[in-house]
Scaffold this active site. Structure first.
Site, PDB file in Angstrom:
ATOM      1  N   SER A 319       9.983  37.119  41.950  1.00 40.12           N
ATOM      2  CA  SER A 319       9.980  37.020  40.462  1.00 40.12           C
ATOM      3  C   SER A 319       9.187  35.732  39.947  1.00 40.12           C
ATOM      4  CB  SER A 319      11.299  36.862  39.626  1.00 40.12           C
ATOM      5  OG  SER A 319      11.789  35.683  40.071  1.00 40.12           O
ATOM      6  N   ASP A 320       8.583  35.931  38.817  1.00 42.73           N
ATOM      7  CA  ASP A 320       7.690  34.621  38.328  1.00 42.73           C
ATOM      8  C   ASP A 320       8.946  33.539  38.218  1.00 42.73           C
ATOM      9  OD1 ASP A 320       5.844  33.185  37.437  1.00 42.73           O
ATOM     10  OD2 ASP A 320       5.063  34.429  36.221  1.00 42.73           O
ATOM     11  N   CYS A 321       8.228  32.141  38.136  1.00 42.36           N
ATOM     12  CA  CYS A 321       9.129  31.068  38.034  1.00 42.36           C
ATOM     13  C   CYS A 321      10.115  31.213  36.969  1.00 42.36           C
ATOM     14  CB  CYS A 321       8.207  29.889  37.852  1.00 42.36           C
ATOM     15  SG  CYS A 321       6.961  29.812  39.266  1.00 42.36           S
ATOM     16  N   ASP A 322      11.375  31.062  37.382  1.00 40.15           N
ATOM     17  CA  ASP A 322      12.400  30.869  36.172  1.00 40.15           C
ATOM     18  C   ASP A 322      12.469  32.271  35.669  1.00 40.15           C
ATOM     19  OD1 ASP A 322      13.326  28.350  36.521  1.00 40.15           O
ATOM     20  OD2 ASP A 322      11.770  27.482  35.171  1.00 40.15           O
ATOM     21  N   SER A 323      12.184  33.310  35.927  1.00 40.01           N
ATOM     22  CA  SER A 323      12.357  34.595  35.303  1.00 40.01           C
ATOM     23  C   SER A 323      13.694  35.134  35.360  1.00 40.01           C
ATOM     24  CB  SER A 323      11.352  35.786  35.928  1.00 40.01           C
ATOM     25  OG  SER A 323      11.521  36.225  36.664  1.00 40.01           O
TER      26      SER A 323
END
Ligand SMILES: *[C@@H]1O[C@H](CO)[C@@H](O)[C@H](O)[C@H]1NC(C)=O
Ligand SMILES: *[C@@H]1O[C@H](CO)[C@@H](O)[C@H](O)[C@H]1NC(C)=O
Ligand SMILES: *[C@@H]1O[C@H](CO)[C@@H](O)[C@H](O)[C@H]1NC(C)=O
Ligand SMILES: *[C@@H]1O[C@H](CO)[C@@H](O)[C@H](O)[C@H]1NC(C)=O
Ligand SMILES: *[C@@H]1O[C@H](CO)[C@@H](O)[C@H](O)[C@H]1NC(C)=O
Ligand SMILES: *[C@@H]1O[C@H](CO)[C@@H](O)[C@H](O)[C@H]1NC(C)=O
Ligand SMILES: *[C@@H]1O[C@H](CO)[C@@H](O)[C@H](O)[C@H]1NC(C)=O
Ligand SMILES: *[C@@H]1O[C@H](CO)[C@@H](O)[C@H](O)[C@H]1NC(C)=O
Ligand SMILES: *[C@@H]1O[C@H](CO)[C@@H](O)[C@H](O)[C@H]1NC(C)=O
Ligand SMILES: *[C@@H]1O[C@H](CO)[C@@H](O)[C@H](O)[C@H]1NC(C)=O
Length: 787
Positions: A319-323
């Protein structure tokens, strides 16, 4: 990468995030007490090194996951089976903490290599030993070269530098690059990171760059893709329909992209499909946004069914950062608690009450360890052991960065062959404008520390005496008082070069553009300097997205215009080589340059590619926009002239249908156009449907040069809501002055002539398709018949 922590998950539908941000209470009641990841710079060899085990007081042969006679999948399973639940949870963020008890080393998953090894991401850093790495041009520039082997060679050079830095403990093995979202809207702030607006070109870029990064020479034909060795691991992102960053208060974290299935298949997913199927990438990153209400990282159809099921990914999903955090804080998706978000992401189809099953964590850890084994993290890859300091910022790589910038330069205007400037006649140059002394602007974002910077002034100073006047103190150009000295310089010099454009203060991650104009007094600067100059005036533009420079196109005092994108650390050398004729430019625009009024006609948040007549919205990209432009997609001139001669071509194709194949209906504007068997479905079918042609490219001018041959297909007349034309192939070919070169193209009709219908079926229409070379320089029909 806007926030500090990259909480990733490795899905299918799987796994978790950093302890720092997501509460693992549901998985373990113990306090995890995780430290921040700090790269150690240790000269780590490989996990299963027997000497390493003895130094830890362990015996490597006691661990089956170190037994090289077993398959990677069996070894990974053995490793995971030996971990406790708490130990497993420690491996699920971008920082994997390892398991000392088992001799498993820690690993930082997050490194970036968009256009060179980058220190964005904690897996990579610079210091006295490795103070920098080669910063190639930004992807939009390299894309403009339309040269597939260049894209691959750059990937190979980057992975060599990455592997060398890994050997020295200064970089990781897993790189979350490239960014392959198509540029649907000219305002998008991240256009510089991408290969432009055409899904096929973007897909071919992805395939070549990924293969350059990943492929280990000599092992391209591995029969088991899950044991195919990897030089480094690449990741195609951001999946999917991600191309709104921050526009008039609409942020990517909350944006819900309303996308039709037709656009999804035809445009948004196509580059990812090519990346996985043809590039065999080892990772996909899901994006922040929602698609039709569902966060992409929690959509079982997008993740599991499409990427793993339909495309057969060999690797992990991240997942993208912090998603995960985004899903909880920003989307308020289904009123999630943090635990729910983790569960949804881990196992998107989850029975919500069940939360995360340990078996799902096991599965995702398996994917991760198989990738690390393919990278040699466990066993080493002997052929890379010798890579070291000399392989980073090598002379060859710096020259390749220069070559890429030369190849990506696009000549937009050249009245009366004003360029190239003659070294004999031009002894003094006025160099003016906010990008004259550009350094970091040339390397854009997701960069590392470059080996060096060659600014435009540096490059041009090798050819003539430079009188530099900034004209504007920065791209915002709020102060007109610097214009007069620039005019004075132009009056005195033999020739004037104006460096204008934009930079990351205008177009960037988390920053979409409001308009397509040059900021502040830049237009005034350009017109006034051009008016005052005694010699020829060259306008050089740095930007990723198109800029409405209609005024300069019309201005007779401006004889020549060059677009260089953001040309990388060696940009100044490449620009000077082009201006003084050491290199003949041949790049083409990888996206449409729209007139300024275009963006007033439709909001950035309207996702459809096709025009929406009821709302007055025009179409998007050259495939669906039929209005006037500043410069069209694929535009670019040369210092020489080329002509084409079609020397052979397939003109009709009879495709034999098997008994079980049915005609598929297809919407036509009028039934009178519609053939009795309008189309056949082509997903997952193979046909004997090859067609080909050969074109002779003649250089009829007086200078050697490279020509980009772009091939488009137009579907049969009358199909409802189809694209105007689409790229099906391209080749860049060098032709010496007076010479000619034969270029051969081969296609499968079911792939290259397909249309995605309203219900998202990929179909091959029957009837008369048109093949066009360049902007209709040559066109000929290909008739498709079913029998
Ligand atoms: C790693 O190896 C390099 C080159 O041999 C050496 O300069 C450096 O000091 C080593 N680093 C560590 C932490 O041992
Ligand atoms: C394409 O790129 C390759 C690799 O850098 C280079 O050798 C070749 O000359 C380029 N082709 C053209 C026509 O510019
Ligand atoms: C891989 O297969 C292709 C096509 O059969 C062949 O041209 C190539 O030489 C093979 N590569 C290796 C390393 O065996
Ligand atoms: C993922 O897809 C596979 C088939 O491709 C299926 O067996 C599996 O149950 C799916 N998993 C989830 C979590 O949806
Ligand atoms: C180009 O050259 C011709 C002939 O010398 C001249 O008439 C014309 O004005 C020039 N055009 C421009 C734009 O300078
Ligand atoms: C260009 O910028 C660098 C710093 O970025 C500065 O050291 C140099 O003096 C500048 N060159 C000129 C000609 O102003
Ligand atoms: C513009 O720059 C000049 C010279 O540096 C300075 O004197 C003047 O105050 C500036 N004007 C504005 C509006 O910033
Ligand atoms: C261009 O597209 C618009 C929007 O769909 C349409 O109304 C118009 O007729 C088209 N023009 C041409 C010349 O095809
Ligand atoms: C184009 O190619 C054909 C077939 O090779 C040849 O007969 C013809 O002379 C060529 N035309 C030109 C203008 O070169
Ligand atoms: C055409 O399809 C065949 C069979 O699927 C495949 O082997 C070949 O590579 C394809 N050719 C092109 C140019 O895509």
């Amino acid at each position: 990468m806007a926030k500090t922590f990259c909480s990733l998950i490795f899905l299918c539908c799987f796994v978790l995030s950093t302890g720092a941000r997501v509460n693992h209470r549901i998985l373990s009641s113990s306090t995890l007490g995780l430290d921040d990841a700090t790269p150690t710079g240790s000269n780590f060899t490989f996990v299963c090194d027997p000497a390493r085990y003895s130094s830890l007081g362990l015996e490597a042969s006691n661990f089956a996951f170190c037994d090289t006679s077993l398959s990677y999948e069996v070894r990974a399973m053995d490793l995971v089976n030996q971990m406790t639940l708490t130990e497993k949870v420690h491996q699920l963020g971008n920082k994997a903490y390892g398991v000392p008890r088992l001799g498993l080393a820690e690993y930082e998953w997050w490194s970036e290599a968009l256009h060179g090894v980058s220190n964005v991401g904690p897996g990579t850093f610079y210091d006295d030993l490795i103070p920098g790495s080669t910063s190639f041009p930004t992807v939009i520039t390299t894309a403009a070269a339309f040269n597939e082997s260049l894209w691959k060679v750059i990937g190979q050079a980057v992975s060599t530098e990455a592997r060398a830095m890994y050997n020295l403990g200064r970089a990781g093995l897993t790189y979350w690059s490239p960014n392959i979202n198509v540029v649907r809207d000219p305002r998008w702030g991240r256009a510089l990171e991408t290969p432009g607006e055409d899904p096929y070109v973007v897909g071919r870029y992805a395939v070549n760059y990924v293969r350059g990064l990943q492929d280990v020479e000599g092992s391209e034909n591995y029969t088991d893709p899950n044991s195919r060795p990897l030089k480094v691991s690449s990741c195609c992102k951001h999946y999917a329909a991600y191309d709104v960053d921050n526009w008039k208060g609409v942020e990517r974290y909350t944006f819900d992209a309303r996308v039709s299935e037709q656009d999804m298949v035809e445009t948004f997913l196509r580059p990812f499909e090519m990346c996985v199927k043809d590039g065999d990438v080892s990772s996909i990153m899901c994006s922040y946004n929602r698609v039709n209400g569902i966060p992409t990282c929690a959509d079982p159809k997008l993740l599991n069914q499409t990427i793993r099921g339909d495309w057969d990914l060999h690797g992990y999903i991240v997942s993208d950062c912090d998603s995960l955090q985004v899903m909880v804080d920003d989307h308020k998706w289904l009123g999630d608690t943090k635990e729910d978000a983790v569960a949804q992401t881990l196992k998107a189809a989850a029975v919500r009450q069940g939360k995360v099953r340990e078996a799902d964590i096991d599965k995702s850890l398996n994917y991760l360890y198989v990738v690390l084994m393919r990278l040699g993290f466990f066993d080493g890859i002997p052929q890379y052991n010798s890579f070291g300091k000399d392989d980073v910022c090598s002379k060859e790589n710096i020259e390749l960065a220069t070559e890429a910038a030369r190849e990506g330069t696009v000549l937009l205007k050249n009245e009366n062959d004003s360029l190239p400037l003659s070294i004999d006649k031009v002894k003094t140059l006025a160099v003016v404008g906010p990008h004259s002394n550009a350094t970091s602007a040339m390397i854009g974002n997701y960069a590392g520390i470059p080996c060096q910077f060659i600014t435009p002034i540096d490059g041009l100073s090798k050819f003539a005496k430079v009188d530099y006047q900034m004209g504007c103190s920065d791209v915002a150009c709020k102060n007109e008082s610097f214009i007069f000295p620039a005019m004075e310089a132009a009056k005195k010099a033999d020739a004037t070069i104006i460096f204008a454009g934009i930079d990351l203060s205008i177009e960037a991650e988390s920053l979409d553009r409001d308009d397509l104009l040059l900021p502040g007094y830049q237009t005034q600067l350009i017109n006034q300097v051009a008016g005052a100059a005694s010699g020829p005036v060259v306008l050089v533009l740095m930007s990723a997205g198109g800029v409405d420079i209609s005024f300069a196109k019309r201005n007779e005092n401006i004889k020549s215009i060059l677009w260089v994108g953001y040309p990388g650390e060696e940009g100044g050398n490449a620009i000077a080589d082009v201006i003084f004729g050491k290199y003949n430019p041949g790049g083409r625009l990888p996206l449409t340059w729209h007139e300024a009024g275009y963006v007033d006609m439709l909001p950035m948040t309207s996702m459809p590619l096709r025009p929406i007549d009821s709302l007055g919205y025009p179409g998007r990209t050259y495939k669906f926009f039929n209005g006037s432009t500043v410069y069209p997609f694929g535009y670019g001139l040369s210092y020489t002239q080329f002509t084409y001669n079609l020397t052979s071509s397939t003109r009709s194709l009879d495709i034999k249908l098997e008994k079980y194949q049915y005609c598929h209906d297809l919407g036509y504007k009028s039934d009178s156009f519609k053939p009795s068997c309008p189309s056949i479905r082509v997903d997952n079918s193979e046909y004997n449907d090859r067609f080909e042609f050969e074109v002779e490219v003649q250089n009829v001018g007086t200078k050697d040069g490279s020509e980009v041959v772009i091939v488009y297909a137009k579907p049969p007349e009358g199909i409802d809501e189809s694209y105007i034309k689409q790229v099906i192939g391209f080749q860049r070919v060098f032709v010496p002055a007076g010479g000619s070169e034969k270029v051969k193209f081969e296609f499968n009709a079911s792939k290259s002539l397909q249309v995605v219908d309203f219900n998202a079926y990929s179909v091959l229409p029957s009837g008369g398709h048109t093949i066009m070379i360049g902007d209709d320089i040559i066109s000929f029909p290909v008739q498709i018949n079913f029998c």
